[in-house]
Design an enzyme around this catalytic site. Structure first.
Site, short mmCIF file in Angstrom:
data_model
loop_
_atom_site.label_atom_id
_atom_site.label_comp_id
_atom_site.label_asym_id
_atom_site.label_seq_id
_atom_site.Cartn_x
_atom_site.Cartn_y
_atom_site.Cartn_z
N CYS A 84 0.82 -1.22 0.00
CA CYS A 84 0.00 0.00 0.00
C CYS A 84 0.85 1.26 0.00
O CYS A 84 0.31 2.37 -0.12
CB CYS A 84 -0.93 0.00 1.21
SG CYS A 84 -1.83 -1.56 1.38
N ILE A 210 -12.95 -0.93 -0.71
CA ILE A 210 -12.27 -1.43 -1.91
C ILE A 210 -12.45 -0.37 -3.00
O ILE A 210 -13.58 0.06 -3.26
CB ILE A 210 -12.90 -2.77 -2.37
CG1 ILE A 210 -12.78 -3.82 -1.26
CG2 ILE A 210 -12.28 -3.25 -3.67
CD1 ILE A 210 -11.40 -4.27 -0.96
N LYS A 330 -10.03 5.96 4.70
CA LYS A 330 -11.32 5.49 5.22
C LYS A 330 -12.48 5.98 4.38
O LYS A 330 -13.39 5.20 4.06
CB LYS A 330 -11.48 5.96 6.67
CG LYS A 330 -12.84 5.74 7.26
CD LYS A 330 -13.10 4.25 7.52
CE LYS A 330 -14.56 3.99 7.83
NZ LYS A 330 -15.37 3.86 6.59
N HIS A 334 -9.16 3.87 -0.97
CA HIS A 334 -7.78 3.36 -0.89
C HIS A 334 -7.48 2.45 -2.08
O HIS A 334 -7.44 1.23 -1.93
CB HIS A 334 -7.60 2.63 0.44
CG HIS A 334 -6.22 2.10 0.67
ND1 HIS A 334 -5.07 2.68 0.15
CD2 HIS A 334 -5.79 1.02 1.39
CE1 HIS A 334 -4.02 1.98 0.54
NE2 HIS A 334 -4.43 0.96 1.29
#
Lengths: 388, 130
Positions: A84, A210, A330, A334
């Site tokens: 990430c 997602i 959040k 992401h």
């Protein structure tokens, strides 16, 4: 050593992009960055591209030259993969390359398609950032790994689910006016607490969604900006990177993130600042507990104090140190390989004054970006400063 | 215990075999640091002089979570308790069985064994109450 300036930034909206191919998403973000910067595509020396799961989500490896082609570039292109934190590392290496004098103009950022996978597939794909032998085969998922850290934090410092819920509420509130955010809606503490469990103590509203999306940041040397009359008031003045054992079981402590502490120390030293100088930050809140660990690792809050920072209003938009004014992972979303670039783009907009939430930081001069890989086995920190 | 050279570095499968037969081990550096195979270098001390030592018979739960949404390969195992158990020189990650989901706690004493997943029949590290 030259100063590295941010000439332009570009983002796609974050969310579900249906049948749009990853290459088209990255092209859209890149074109936006070029338009923002007023830089010619032919001036780009190289593309530093972040992507994590393209081989799984789009059956597409070797993405960097594909993305260069999609963005209308003919320069060399390299993919950076640090889970990430992929785009964060891509940007860090761009900063180091420009400082070295090897390049004057680098396009950096990333792209991720994730909604091509169903929930089980996406869960499995994200889990490959963990230790395959000792964690994945033992049933550890991305959310459950952070749940293990959350429980360890609660045991050591105290805290409860309601503290975490306030972080989710804050980040959703910040995302309401952000046109690039996946969730532009407010939520309540009660909604967060009542959401279904994913891996206790983490529930659905503790987790980032997602997401598909792309980010692009056009970095130039000071000399290039001056010679070409590029208006680039925001600079990257500090960069740092830290690492840790990949598996949680091998770490000294699970309630802290030494990789973040190492990266922050290096980045602050590089910029000649301390944590006290940081006005606001975009941090890697893939889960609510991750924001707690991040703001403590960055030295913005003492160990044990980060858990209640949102609940006490200290990290909200008009608090002492606003955290994740973009909505964070959040609520903004992401797309893992793009997130590090998105954070830089959001801080740039906030510091320039052209972000919907810029009013919250109108006196700010220093913003910090924190991008983490896996369970923070890698962390990248950047310091951004705006000209006075 | 056994001193191993580079030609006989233990594999992860051998490590599972050993636990399954009640002879679980870890790798110990001369400095006393523990790690798990496959290792050529101790990640803490940097030593390449690693010996196999028997795992302590029991460990204590350092942290745990009840997993409600699992990966596809654990879909039929959910809900399950995932835990990191501190065995002194090393920590192990696995699934806790033999305890109600709401009865597990940090500090609980566990033994380690190897059992089968419910979803795929693959082997998995399992902790059971000591």
């Amino acid at each position: 050593m030259t100063t590295v300036r941010i000439a332009g930034v570009g983002l796609t909206p974050f969310g579900a992009h249906g049948d749009r191919a990853g290459r088209e998403l990255f092209a859209a973000a890149s074109l936006a960055a070029f338009e923002d910067a007023g830089v010619e595509r032919s001036d780009v020396d190289q593309l530093n591209y972040g992507n994590f799961m393209g081989a799984l989500a789009e059956d597409q490896g070797h993405q960097a030259p594909l993305m260069a082609e999609a963005a209308g570039l003919t320069c060399p292109a390299t993919r950076y993969e640090e889970a990430c934190a992929s785009a964060g590392v891509a940007i860090r290496e761009a900063v180091r390359t420009i400082r070295s004098g090897e390049a004057d103009v680098i396009l950096a950022g990333g792209m991720e398609r994730m909604t091509t996978l169903d929930t089980g597939q996406a869960t499995a794909a994200l889990a490959i950032a963990a230790d395959e032998l000792y964690e994945v085969r033992a049933g550890v998922t991305f959310p459950s790994a952070y749940a293990l850290m959350a429980r360890a934090y609660f045991e050591r410092f105290g805290g409860e689910r309601e503290d975490l819920a306030h972080i989710a509420v804050k980040n959703h509130a910040n995302a309401v006016d952000n046109e690039f955010a996946q969730y532009q809606n407010e939520i309540s503490v009660e909604q967060a607490l009542d959401s279904p469990p994913v891996a206790t103590p983490l529930h659905l509203y503790d987790a980032c969604p997602i997401t598909d999306g792309a980010s692009a940041v056009l970095l130039v040397s000071e000399e290039y900006a001056v010679t070409n009359n590029i208006d680039a008031p925001v600079s990257i003045t500090g960069t740092g990177q830290g690492g840790d054992n990949l598996a949680l079981q091998d770490r000294e402590a699970m309630a802290q993130t030494p990789a973040t502490e190492i990266a922050a120390a290096e980045a602050y030293d590089d910029a000649g600042i301390t944590a006290d100088d940081v006005d606001f930050a975009e941090v890697h809140d893939c889960f609510t507990i991750a924001e707690v660990l991040a703001i403590e690792g960055l030295g913005l809050f003492e160990p044990g104090e980060g858990i209640s920072a949102a609940r006490e209003g200290r990290t909200i938009a008009d608090g002492e140190t606003p955290i994740n004014l973009s909505g964070g992972l959040k609520a903004k979303g992401h797309p893992v390989g793009a997130t590090g670039g998105s954070q830089i783009a959001e801080i740039t907009r906030l510091l320039r004054g052209d972000h919907p939430n810029s009013d919250a930081v109108d006196d700010a001069t220093i913003g910090v970006a924190h991008n983490a890989g896996g369970t923070v086995a890698s962390a990248v920190v950047h310091v951004l400063e705006v000209d006075q | 215990m056994t001193h191993h050279t580079h030609d006989e570095a233990a594999t992860h499968d051998e490590w599972l075999d050993a636990i399954e037969s009640g002879e679980g081990f870890y790798l110990r550096s001369p400095e006393g640091d523990g790690s798990l195979p496959p290792r050529r270098v101790c990640p803490r001390s940097g030593s390449t002089d690693l010996t196999r030592e028997l795992l302590p018979e029991t460990g204590t739960i350092e942290t745990y979570t009840v997993v409600h949404v699992g990966a596809t390969k654990f879909a039929d195992d959910t809900p399950y308790i995932s835990a990191v158990v501190d065995f002194g020189p090393v920590g192990l990650t696995g699934i806790v069985r033999g305890v109600d989901l709401d009865a597990v706690g940090v500090g609980d004493e566990m033994t380690v064994t190897v059992e089968r997943r419910e979803t795929t029949d693959d082997r998995v590290v399992v902790f059971r109450p000591a």
